[in-house]
Enzyme design. Structure first.
Site, PDB file in Angstrom:
ATOM      1  N   HIS A 196       0.808  -1.229   0.000  1.00 59.15           N
ATOM      2  CA  HIS A 196       0.000   0.000   0.000  1.00 59.15           C
ATOM      3  C   HIS A 196       0.837   1.274   0.000  1.00 59.15           C
ATOM      4  O   HIS A 196       0.353   2.338  -0.392  1.00 59.15           O
ATOM      5  CB  HIS A 196      -0.937  -0.015   1.209  1.00 59.15           C
ATOM      6  CG  HIS A 196      -2.166   0.841   1.056  1.00 59.15           C
ATOM      7  ND1 HIS A 196      -2.233   1.925   0.215  1.00 59.15           N
ATOM      8  CD2 HIS A 196      -3.382   0.771   1.660  1.00 59.15           C
ATOM      9  CE1 HIS A 196      -3.431   2.482   0.305  1.00 59.15           C
ATOM     10  NE2 HIS A 196      -4.148   1.797   1.170  1.00 59.15           N
ATOM     11  N   ASP A 411     -10.722  -3.866 -17.803  1.00 57.42           N
ATOM     12  CA  ASP A 411     -11.035  -4.808 -18.880  1.00 57.42           C
ATOM     13  C   ASP A 411      -9.734  -5.322 -19.502  1.00 57.42           C
ATOM     14  O   ASP A 411      -8.966  -4.548 -20.076  1.00 57.42           O
ATOM     15  CB  ASP A 411     -11.888  -4.093 -19.933  1.00 57.42           C
ATOM     16  CG  ASP A 411     -12.289  -4.984 -21.101  1.00 57.42           C
ATOM     17  OD1 ASP A 411     -11.918  -6.182 -21.112  1.00 57.42           O
ATOM     18  OD2 ASP A 411     -12.968  -4.476 -22.016  1.00 57.42           O
TER      19      ASP A 411
END
Length: 490
Positions: A196, A411
């Site tokens: 992170h 995608d």
């Protein structure tokens, strides 16, 4: 480069329970089923940039570099089979994504490096091009078998995102781990674990979007990545100009940090019906509040009641606020570092639990307004002056809204995911503290928000009762939740 030499085949079994609470009859039906499947993993490998990249040392910002971000965060995406490929090569998501990853790392080459720590605990990326960890896997299960409503907690997550021994450290370890698991229906699961300190949700989605664009045939990302972490460094000289109660040092005198044993992980769906029902519980002058503010107030109050702290104890909620647009000028497009703050609302447990929801709501609304450019500068200065402290975790609840982050739009050539976003709640250096607000469409076709909650078993039972109690006051309330007992740290 192979990091292991054996195939890993693990039989998996889990039970999920779906509990439906419905008012005004408050009928509770328990559906219990088992999902059993096997995951076969190939040896982990390191994917390096496909072309030579600069070997340099790039410092993190002082917003990136705080103790509360030194952990790994899991994300998971489920994709259905795509039927219109002509090129047989593209039928294999592992091959497509592996090749695209090597090309994407040319642009995002810091991800292929390793974190080092210098003076004053200041971290930077040694851009060594060692690579990100990649796992190829197959599972003898179909996407349909996961059920109509894909939401955390996911069965056997630890096998769909395998923790390669020795890979999960903050320093000197891969900054990304990606596992692509083919499903027997022709779909696949893309799971990712991120250090992170490298970026926040917006930055991660930017990277994943670029990976998807290149997987679909692009030669360069549509948004060029921007490092420029110096934009969020501390000033010289440092000066803390704002109040930052989110970093208070609070002793856990009553043992209120959530224990790791006997944890329960459930997700709760809030659609138009649930949001409307909760909105009726607040005064008319507050009903134009956002869904985020309303949910945060309700969940904070219900969660606090379920944990039953002493009335005089201080409790707090931290609301993650994206600060990119709060700078003048805004941070550059393409900046993929951490650019958020943890503003805090705090009160005593007695006041929070005994007052109406409107009391908590007003605290939350005020908190979000605190984040300005000066606030962010002040946080960066605090990090340097106070040795990069962790945010307060004692009697704390942290919420992060990723409904607009864009995980659901990533995608790779198979269309949008059936589910995309955080793999579970309760993640972080202190498990059980955090929840995500994730966009979700239920099996009725209603768009809403799913919220993973992680609590000890005794508290989860009370939490469900608290939520049900709030919704009993309205005639059209339904909470759908899915539960799985977790016996290890999340």
């Amino acid at each position: 480069m192979s990091l292991a030499h054996n195939l890993s085949t693990t039989p998996l079994a889990t039970k999920l329970a779906s509990i439906y609470l419905q008012t005004p009859t408050h009928f509770m039906a328990l559906q219990d089923y088992s999902l059993v499947f096997t995951v076969t993993r190939q040896s982990p490998e390191l994917i390096t940039p496909s072309k030579a990249t600069p070997h340099e040392y790039k410092l993190l910002s002082d917003i990136d570099d705080q103790e509360g971000l030194r952990f790994q965060i899991p994300v998971i995406q489920f994709y259905a089979k795509k039927n219109d490929f002509v090129d047989a090569r593209k039928m294999d998501p592992v091959k497509v994504i592996r090749e695209a990853l090597a090309k994407t790392l040319v642009f995002y080459y810091p991800f292929a490096g390793r974190l080092r720590e210098g003076a004053g605990r200041k971290m930077g990326v040694d851009c060594t091009a060692e690579g990100v960890m990649f796992i190829e896997a197959d599972a003898d299960v179909t996407l349909e078998e996961f059920g109509d409503a894909l939401q955390p907690p996911f069965p056997c997550l630890e096998e769909l995102l395998f923790d390669v021994p020795g890979s999960a450290g903050v320093l000197d370890c891969p900054l990304l781990l990606i596992q692509v698991t083919r499903l027997k229906c022709g779909g696949f699961i893309f799971a990712l674990r991120l250090n992170h300190t490298m970026c926040d949700a917006a930055g991660l989605v930017q990277f994943m979007t670029a990976l998807g664009e290149i997987a679909r045939g692009a030669s360069v990302p549509s948004i060029p990545p921007v490092w420029q972490r110096e934009l969020l460094n501390a000033r010289v000289p440092q000066r803390v100009t704002c109040t930052h109660r989110e970093y208070d040092e609070v002793a856990d005198t009553n043992g209120t940090i959530i224990p790791l044993d006997d944890m329960v992980h459930r997700s709760f769906f809030f659609g138009p019906t649930e949001i409307h029902a909760l909105r009726q519980l607040i005064p008319p002058h507050l009903r134009k509040c956002s869904s985020f503010e309303l949910l945060t107030a309700c969940l904070w109050r219900s969660r606090t009641r379920s944990l039953q702290p002493e009335p005089e104890e201080e409790v707090r909620v931290l609301c993650i606020v994206n600060a990119r647009a709060r700078f003048n000028p805004p941070l550059p497009t393409g900046y993929y570092g951490n650019a958020f703050a943890f503003p805090v609302a705090l009160t005593t447990a007695g006041k929070l639990c005994q007052n109406p929801i409107g009391y908590a709501l007003e605290l939350v609304r005020k908190t979000k307004e605190d984040v300005t450019e000066e606030y962010m500068r002040s946080v960066a200065d605090l990090m340097v002056l106070k040795d990069r402290p962790h945010f307060t975790v004692v009697r704390t609840y942290l919420v992060s809204d990723v409904t607009r982050a864009g995980f659901g739009d990533v995608d790779f050539g198979w269309g949008k995911p059936a589910y995309g976003g955080p793999a579970k709640g309760g993640v972080g250096a202190i498990p059980g503290v955090a929840s995500f607000y994730i966009p979700f469409k239920n099996k009725k076709g209603e768009n809403g928000i799913v919220v993973p909650i992680c609590l000890p078993a005794f508290a989860m039972e009370k939490f469900v009762a608290e939520l049900d109690g709030m919704l009993k006051k309205n005639e059209q309330s339904v909470i759908n939740n899915t539960s799985v007992h977790i016996t290890s740290a999340l």
